[in-house]
Design a protein around this motif. Structure first.
Motif, mmCIF file in Angstrom:
data_model
loop_
_atom_site.group_PDB
_atom_site.id
_atom_site.type_symbol
_atom_site.label_atom_id
_atom_site.label_comp_id
_atom_site.label_asym_id
_atom_site.label_seq_id
_atom_site.Cartn_x
_atom_site.Cartn_y
_atom_site.Cartn_z
ATOM 1 N N THR A 278 54.437 -5.162 0.393
ATOM 2 C CA THR A 278 54.819 -3.634 -0.166
ATOM 3 C C THR A 278 54.541 -3.528 -1.619
ATOM 4 O O THR A 278 53.929 -2.301 -2.040
ATOM 5 C CB THR A 278 56.168 -3.294 0.357
ATOM 6 O OG1 THR A 278 56.637 -3.564 1.554
ATOM 7 C CG2 THR A 278 56.292 -1.880 -0.225
ATOM 8 N N THR A 279 54.917 -4.496 -2.530
ATOM 9 C CA THR A 279 54.792 -4.388 -3.885
ATOM 10 C C THR A 279 54.085 -5.808 -4.376
ATOM 11 O O THR A 279 54.302 -6.879 -3.737
ATOM 12 C CB THR A 279 56.125 -4.121 -4.714
ATOM 13 O OG1 THR A 279 57.062 -5.388 -4.368
ATOM 14 C CG2 THR A 279 56.716 -3.011 -3.977
ATOM 15 N N THR A 280 53.612 -5.670 -5.437
ATOM 16 C CA THR A 280 53.188 -6.651 -6.243
ATOM 17 C C THR A 280 53.875 -6.927 -7.413
ATOM 18 O O THR A 280 53.992 -5.944 -8.292
ATOM 19 C CB THR A 280 51.666 -6.795 -6.451
ATOM 20 O OG1 THR A 280 50.774 -6.978 -5.264
ATOM 21 C CG2 THR A 280 51.220 -8.038 -7.340
ATOM 22 N N ALA A 281 54.665 -7.961 -7.775
ATOM 23 C CA ALA A 281 55.470 -8.121 -8.898
ATOM 24 C C ALA A 281 55.046 -9.578 -9.971
ATOM 25 O O ALA A 281 54.483 -10.267 -9.463
ATOM 26 C CB ALA A 281 56.811 -8.311 -8.396
ATOM 27 N N VAL A 282 55.657 -9.354 -11.076
ATOM 28 C CA VAL A 282 55.520 -10.751 -11.802
ATOM 29 C C VAL A 282 56.982 -10.783 -12.115
ATOM 30 O O VAL A 282 57.697 -9.877 -12.570
ATOM 31 C CB VAL A 282 54.785 -10.249 -13.168
ATOM 32 C CG1 VAL A 282 55.093 -9.322 -13.970
ATOM 33 C CG2 VAL A 282 54.489 -11.792 -13.984
ATOM 34 N N PHE A 283 57.478 -12.157 -12.563
ATOM 35 C CA PHE A 283 58.839 -12.508 -12.426
ATOM 36 C C PHE A 283 59.004 -13.282 -13.789
ATOM 37 O O PHE A 283 58.148 -14.352 -14.269
ATOM 38 C CB PHE A 283 59.639 -13.159 -11.494
ATOM 39 C CG PHE A 283 59.265 -12.380 -10.023
ATOM 40 C CD1 PHE A 283 60.285 -11.550 -9.470
ATOM 41 C CD2 PHE A 283 58.130 -12.762 -9.119
ATOM 42 C CE1 PHE A 283 60.043 -10.783 -8.379
ATOM 43 C CE2 PHE A 283 58.039 -11.991 -7.894
ATOM 44 C CZ PHE A 283 59.084 -11.293 -7.553
ATOM 45 N N GLN A 284 60.027 -13.229 -14.608
ATOM 46 C CA GLN A 284 60.619 -14.294 -15.297
ATOM 47 C C GLN A 284 62.049 -14.402 -15.436
ATOM 48 O O GLN A 284 62.681 -13.303 -15.320
ATOM 49 C CB GLN A 284 60.009 -13.960 -16.799
ATOM 50 C CG GLN A 284 60.410 -15.001 -17.955
ATOM 51 C CD GLN A 284 59.938 -14.859 -19.363
ATOM 52 O OE1 GLN A 284 60.839 -15.080 -20.185
ATOM 53 N NE2 GLN A 284 58.595 -14.570 -19.516
ATOM 54 N N VAL A 285 62.699 -15.805 -15.298
ATOM 55 C CA VAL A 285 64.019 -15.945 -15.142
ATOM 56 C C VAL A 285 64.240 -16.355 -16.683
ATOM 57 O O VAL A 285 63.599 -16.941 -17.506
ATOM 58 C CB VAL A 285 64.267 -17.314 -14.269
ATOM 59 C CG1 VAL A 285 65.410 -17.744 -14.637
ATOM 60 C CG2 VAL A 285 63.765 -17.034 -12.898
ATOM 61 N N THR A 286 65.706 -15.894 -16.847
ATOM 62 C CA THR A 286 66.139 -16.113 -18.385
ATOM 63 C C THR A 286 67.644 -16.771 -18.035
ATOM 64 O O THR A 286 68.286 -16.186 -17.351
ATOM 65 C CB THR A 286 66.297 -14.667 -19.111
ATOM 66 O OG1 THR A 286 64.980 -14.377 -19.169
ATOM 67 C CG2 THR A 286 66.927 -14.903 -20.729
ATOM 68 N N TRP B 18 56.228 -16.907 -17.091
ATOM 69 C CA TRP B 18 55.765 -15.824 -15.942
ATOM 70 C C TRP B 18 55.224 -16.332 -14.848
ATOM 71 O O TRP B 18 54.402 -17.045 -14.647
ATOM 72 C CB TRP B 18 54.911 -14.834 -16.801
ATOM 73 C CG TRP B 18 55.365 -13.935 -17.830
ATOM 74 C CD1 TRP B 18 55.011 -14.085 -19.260
ATOM 75 C CD2 TRP B 18 56.271 -12.768 -17.709
ATOM 76 N NE1 TRP B 18 55.724 -12.946 -19.910
ATOM 77 C CE2 TRP B 18 56.382 -12.225 -19.025
ATOM 78 C CE3 TRP B 18 56.924 -12.359 -16.562
ATOM 79 C CZ2 TRP B 18 57.408 -11.139 -19.238
ATOM 80 C CZ3 TRP B 18 57.919 -11.302 -16.927
ATOM 81 C CH2 TRP B 18 57.751 -10.758 -18.255
ATOM 82 N N GLY B 19 55.625 -15.712 -13.655
ATOM 83 C CA GLY B 19 55.156 -15.955 -12.264
ATOM 84 C C GLY B 19 54.821 -14.752 -11.617
ATOM 85 O O GLY B 19 55.654 -14.097 -10.999
ATOM 86 N N PRO B 20 53.342 -14.498 -11.619
ATOM 87 C CA PRO B 20 53.159 -13.303 -10.783
ATOM 88 C C PRO B 20 52.773 -13.576 -9.266
ATOM 89 O O PRO B 20 52.394 -14.755 -8.935
ATOM 90 C CB PRO B 20 51.669 -12.972 -11.411
ATOM 91 C CG PRO B 20 51.285 -14.155 -11.967
ATOM 92 C CD PRO B 20 52.300 -14.982 -12.223
ATOM 93 N N GLU B 21 53.072 -12.592 -8.256
ATOM 94 C CA GLU B 21 52.884 -12.934 -7.090
ATOM 95 C C GLU B 21 51.294 -13.016 -6.817
ATOM 96 O O GLU B 21 50.763 -13.910 -5.907
ATOM 97 C CB GLU B 21 53.207 -11.729 -6.123
ATOM 98 C CG GLU B 21 54.846 -11.852 -6.300
ATOM 99 C CD GLU B 21 55.608 -10.710 -5.354
ATOM 100 O OE1 GLU B 21 56.154 -11.063 -4.347
ATOM 101 O OE2 GLU B 21 55.131 -9.491 -5.427
#
Length: 315
Positions: free
Chosen positions: A90-98, A59-62
């Motif tokens: 504009t937004t704050t996100a958390v990402f995960q690559v699969t 998980w990679g959050p901004e």
């Protein structure tokens, strides 16, 4: 299509055999790693988005951190959750690559559907936070390469005691080999206060595919038999059931998939094989069957969604 060998044609009775199988851990279809933020450290959004292969499953959050209970906001599952705050955009996100290359056959058939969901909550000082889920599709492990995406969101209530689900579902484009899942909040509505994410899930399923069973046998004398299937839950677990007649048998209440109606009769009913459905929900098993198998009937049960295949005669 993967091939498996039938190792045993005489398991225990149907009810006991299915109960013993339950749903093996590897039959679970959530493709996200640490979906509840309980176990793994966070990575930076920069690393996750720029180095797919090295940081897949992280998980990679901004801008975020893993926390326990914060005031009236209690983690939905387990003891931890992800806290996110305004990163200035504009937004704050958390990402995960699969890496979804294991699903290549299903995806390239045009029959794959992805579903992403997460539960969101917010600080009690935020009257109406907006949370959303999005999935981006890539053919290459490169953030800057050509991609498409799907997204959907909702306005949250002001009650910190309630978690609300954000979710998006859509067709996986042919050629997709990598996906980025993200959950995000609109910064303009956060008022500088934190919002939270927990209980995420991403699954890939066959889109409208028929759970189909095919049987080729050497009858009436017995001999080689090949059993093949398509349309099972990708990465799931299936059970092959044999009976002397067709009919209507309901799986007992103490077993997984209790109440599911089979198209088999009760006479001589038993499981004859169980195993993985295959990465794309298709596969086959091969062995030899004696003359007693001829004239009987087979059906598959999917332990992920409790769906049944057609009934196929052994002839």
């Amino acid at each position: 299509m993967r091939t498996y060998a039938i190792r045993n044609l005489s398991f225990a009775t149907l009810a006991l055999a299915i109960a013993a199988l339950a749903a093996p851990a590897h039959a679970q279809s959530n493709l996200l790693v640490d979906p509840g933020f309980e176990n793994n450290p966070l990575e930076s959004a920069h690393n996750v988005l720029n180095y797919f292969e090295q940081y897949q499953g992280f998980w990679g959050p901004e801008r975020g951190s893993i926390v326990g209970q914060v005031g009236p906001v209690i983690p939905r599952d387990g003891t931890k959750m992800l806290q996110m705050t305004d990163d200035g955009g504009t937004t704050t996100a958390v990402f995960q690559v699969t890496d979804v290359s294991a699903y290549a056959a299903l995806i390239d058939s045009g029959q794959a559907t992805v579903s992403l969901s997460g539960f969101c909550d917010a600080d009690p000082g935020i009257p109406a936070a907006f949370g959303a889920a999005a999935v981006s599709f890539y053919a290459l492990p490169d953030w800057y390469s050509s991609n498409t995406f799907i997204a959907d969101g909702r306005t949250l209530d002001a009650d910190p005691a309630t978690w609300e689900q954000v979710a998006v579902t859509g067709e996986v484009p042919i050629g997709t080999r990598w996906m980025i899942s993200q959950v995000y909040f609109s910064n303009g509505l956060l008022r500088g206060l934190p919002a939270y994410v927990d209980s995420t899930e991403m699954t890939i399923t066959g889109d409208g595919g028929t759970f189909d069973l095919q049987v080729e046998a050497s009858c009436p004398g017995g001999g080689p038999i090949q059993i093949s299937w398509t349309g099972a839950s990708p990465g799931g677990w299936i059970v092959l059931i044999n009976a002397l007649t067709e009919g209507t048998v309901s799986i007992p209440r103490w077993s997984p998939c209790a109440g599911t109606m089979l198209g088999l009769g009760s006479h001589g009913i038993r499981t004859v094989w169980h195993g993985p459905a295959g990465n794309n929900g298709s596969g086959n098993i091969q062995d030899s069957a004696g003359p007693r198998a001829c004239g009987t009937y087979l059906q598959l049960l999917d332990l992920v969604n409790c769906e049944t295949s057609n009934v196929a005669p052994v002839n």
